[in-house]
Design an enzyme around this catalytic site. Structure first.
Site, PDB file in Angstrom:
ATOM      1  N   ARG A 170       0.658  -1.150  -0.050  1.00 15.03           N
ATOM      2  CA  ARG A 170      -0.067   0.005  -0.068  1.00 15.03           C
ATOM      3  C   ARG A 170       0.727   1.065   0.178  1.00 15.03           C
ATOM      4  NH1 ARG A 170       1.676   1.621   4.180  1.00 15.03           N
ATOM      5  NH2 ARG A 170       0.457   3.542   4.014  1.00 15.03           N
ATOM      6  N   ALA A 209       1.010   5.179  -2.042  1.00 18.55           N
ATOM      7  CA  ALA A 209       0.653   5.234  -3.701  1.00 18.55           C
ATOM      8  C   ALA A 209       1.831   5.074  -4.448  1.00 18.55           C
ATOM      9  CB  ALA A 209       0.236   6.496  -4.041  1.00 18.55           C
ATOM     10  N   ASP A 255      -2.454  10.489  -2.650  1.00 14.90           N
ATOM     11  CA  ASP A 255      -2.751   9.582  -3.615  1.00 14.90           C
ATOM     12  C   ASP A 255      -3.130   9.890  -4.920  1.00 14.90           C
ATOM     13  OD1 ASP A 255      -3.397   8.136  -0.677  1.00 14.90           O
ATOM     14  OD2 ASP A 255      -3.046   6.458  -2.141  1.00 14.90           O
ATOM     15  N   ASN A 265      -6.044  12.009  -0.133  1.00 18.49           N
ATOM     16  CA  ASN A 265      -5.220  11.264   0.686  1.00 18.49           C
ATOM     17  C   ASN A 265      -6.099  10.470   1.545  1.00 18.49           C
ATOM     18  OD1 ASN A 265      -2.472  10.427   1.551  1.00 18.49           O
ATOM     19  ND2 ASN A 265      -3.110  11.893   3.444  1.00 18.49           N
TER      20      ASN A 265
END
Ligand code: MRU
Length: 286
Positions: A20, A22, A198, A208
């Site tokens: 995980r 981004a 993100d 985010n």
């Protein structure tokens, strides 16, 4: 350590957050494409589809998949070209992390106590991470008092991952529940907030981890900097504004017992007007 042998394995690891953050999602997806038989164009397209469907919000996924596919398509040796491109993405993200750390540390040298949300360190991005790389660089320069870490509901990336990373780095921190953060900011004890991202829309709106927007509101009310750190691979120039960003809706079972009506958005959008600065590897955008 996970051993993943197919694009579907990688997609599954991304979906369940074993991989995980981004930038790391992007890098993993690039390698996911490279795991497939590159001589078979339809296999690559299928792999891309499976990986794209894993999570919708972080644009790094789409960017990395596109790059590796383009590299493989035109090449004499598609397998080597795909792997080389996946490696190039990883190397670029590592270099970006170092540059973000330097630019961000210059910006926040006087902040003292810094509050951060979610996990944005070496467990979320190649190299040292993004927002947490800035924090680590400030600590290395002797310009950091301590970090306030939010738990980051519902899956506790702050409580489980950021505390682990800060402990290993020997950086002083305190953990607080998400709901405590705006009040602490209002009390005047926080010098700045820094978070990752993100997807950054073309107008500067930032998606985010859910819970970021209240921190931006509190920072604006307290007149302290609200800084977003991320590589340019997280900027989506094709996305006009935050309202165009798809927000991942995760299974409500992560937040409530079965049968309880619940909603579980994984991200929120902070309007550009609340963002003091975006720190990228190319420098600081105010
Ligand atoms: O759901 P997650 O844990 O993937 O969410 C991660 C974040 O929101 C991070 O802030 C973002 O991806 C940047 S990571 C350097």
């Amino acid at each position: 350590v996970l051993e993943l042998r197919t694009a579907a394995d990688v997609a599954d690891a991304i979906r369940r957050l074993a991989i995980r953050g981004a930038p790391l999602i992007g890098v993993a997806a690039g390698y996911g494409i490279a795991l497939e038989p590159a001589g078979d164009p339809s296999a690559l397209e299928r792999a891309a589809e499976v990986l794209r469907a894993a999570r919708p919000t972080a644009v790094n996924l789409e960017h990395a998949i596109g790059r590796v596919l383009r590299a493989a398509r035109g090449a004499d040796d598609p397998a080597s070209a795909a792997l080389a491109e996946a490696r190039a993405i990883e190397d670029e993200e590592k270099a970006a992390s170092d540059a973000i750390a330097r630019h961000g540390a210059g910006l926040l040298a006087g902040a003292g106590v810094i509050l951060t949300h979610c996990n944005t360190g070496a467990l979320a991005a190649p190299g040292r991470g993004t927002a947490l790389a800035v924090i680590a660089e400030l600590a290395a320069r002797g310009r950091l008092e301590r970090v306030i870490v939010t738990e980051t509901r519902p899956l506790l990336q702050g409580a489980r991952l950021t505390t682990y990373e800060l402990s290993r780095l020997g950086i002083p921190y305190e953990l607080v529940v998400d709901g405590a953060a705006p009040g602490l900011i209002a009390s005047g004890e926080v010098g700045a907030v820094i978070v990752g991202c993100d997807r950054v829309a073309a107008n500067g709106d930032v998606a985010n981890k859910v819970g970021t927007y209240p921190l931006a509101l509190a920072a604006a009310a307290a007149k302290i900097p609200f800084v977003v750190a991320g590589p340019t691979s997280t900027i989506d120039r094709a996305c006009p504004s935050g309202t165009d960003i798809v927000i991942e809706q995760r299974d409500p079972i992560e937040v409530a017992a079965a049968g309880i009506p619940a909603r579980n958005p994984a991200f929120d959008v902070t309007p550009a007007a609340l963002v003091t600065a975006l720190v990228t590897e190319r420098g600081v955008i105010r």
